[in-house]
Design an enzyme around this catalytic site. Structure first.
Site, PDB file in Angstrom:
ATOM      1  N   HIS A  19       0.846  -1.206   0.000  1.00  0.00           N
ATOM      2  CA  HIS A  19       0.000   0.000   0.000  1.00  0.00           C
ATOM      3  C   HIS A  19       0.877   1.251   0.000  1.00  0.00           C
ATOM      4  CE1 HIS A  19      -3.105  -2.654   2.157  1.00  0.00           C
ATOM      5  NE2 HIS A  19      -3.666  -2.333   1.010  1.00  0.00           N
ATOM      6  N   LYS A  43     -16.380  -7.098   5.697  1.00  0.00           N
ATOM      7  CA  LYS A  43     -15.121  -7.834   5.669  1.00  0.00           C
ATOM      8  C   LYS A  43     -14.668  -8.241   7.068  1.00  0.00           C
ATOM      9  CE  LYS A  43     -12.498  -6.730   1.537  1.00  0.00           C
ATOM     10  NZ  LYS A  43     -11.262  -6.134   1.038  1.00  0.00           N
ATOM     11  N   ARG A  97      -2.013  -6.415  -7.812  1.00  0.00           N
ATOM     12  CA  ARG A  97      -0.912  -7.326  -7.505  1.00  0.00           C
ATOM     13  C   ARG A  97      -0.784  -8.409  -8.568  1.00  0.00           C
ATOM     14  NH1 ARG A  97      -3.603  -7.404  -2.265  1.00  0.00           N
ATOM     15  NH2 ARG A  97      -4.546  -9.256  -3.126  1.00  0.00           N
ATOM     16  N   SER A 135      -2.870  -7.844   2.749  1.00  0.00           N
ATOM     17  CA  SER A 135      -3.185  -7.659   4.173  1.00  0.00           C
ATOM     18  C   SER A 135      -3.653  -8.960   4.813  1.00  0.00           C
ATOM     19  CB  SER A 135      -4.257  -6.589   4.348  1.00  0.00           C
ATOM     20  OG  SER A 135      -3.778  -5.326   3.949  1.00  0.00           O
TER      21      SER A 135
END
Length: 171
Positions: A19, A43, A97, A135
């Site tokens: 990030h 989430k 990514r 993450s």
């Protein structure tokens, strides 16, 4: 010329070195960058919204003063394009990514463009150094006692360590 305002949305649970790379690179493209942690209760984030905001503010505080002055943190819980409009942003920045990210992100970008044609989505590919960092993986490694110091800032490392204090072997 109008000020180029960008929004970099995410859960940032926690913010990783990947990030941070996107943030640094974004600052070359915009005059002002709004870091936008999503409330995204669905989430089930490990860190509260306040904690995620604090982590983002710590990242800003580590920047040179002239760069930090062009950054802000504003949480949101609305449609991203509505939030971007409320910030007078014309750019949404998304990090990619892998190819698997692209399929979802292109759908979102196309929907956002239909709803708000004056807001462009810019994709920044992660460097090979950060491409694998997610993450969720960082949290899993920390939860299982692995060393995550290469994937997050020292302050985020300490926060993760505190969250998993009861877990054996958190380095």
């Amino acid at each position: 010329m109008a000020e180029r305002i960008g929004v970099y949305p995410g859960t940032f649970d926690p913010i990783t070195s990947g990030h941070e790379e996107v943030i640094r690179r974004s600052m070359r493209l915009v005059d002002k960058l709004v870091l936008a942690p999503a409330m995204n209760v669905g989430k089930g984030p490990l860190f509260s919204l306040d904690e995620r905001v604090e982590m983002l503010q710590e990242i800003i505080a580590e920047q040179p003063a002239d760069v930090a002055a062009r950054m802000s943190v504003v949480p949101f819980n609305t449609l991203l394009v509505h939030f971007a409009r409320s910030q007078n942003a014309t750019i949404i920045i998304r990090g990619l990514r892998a190819v698997s990210d692209f399929e979802y992100e292109i759908q979102m970008a196309n929907m956002n463009a239909r709803m708000e044609p004056n807001v462009e989505t810019i994709f920044l590919m992660a460097s090979d150094r950060h491409q694998f960092i997610a993450s969720s993986l960082v949290k899993d490694i920390a939860r299982l006692g692995g060393d995550i110091s290469k994937f997050v800032s020292p302050k985020v490392y300490q926060r993760l360590k505190a969250k998993f204090l009861g877990v054996e072997g958190v380095n």
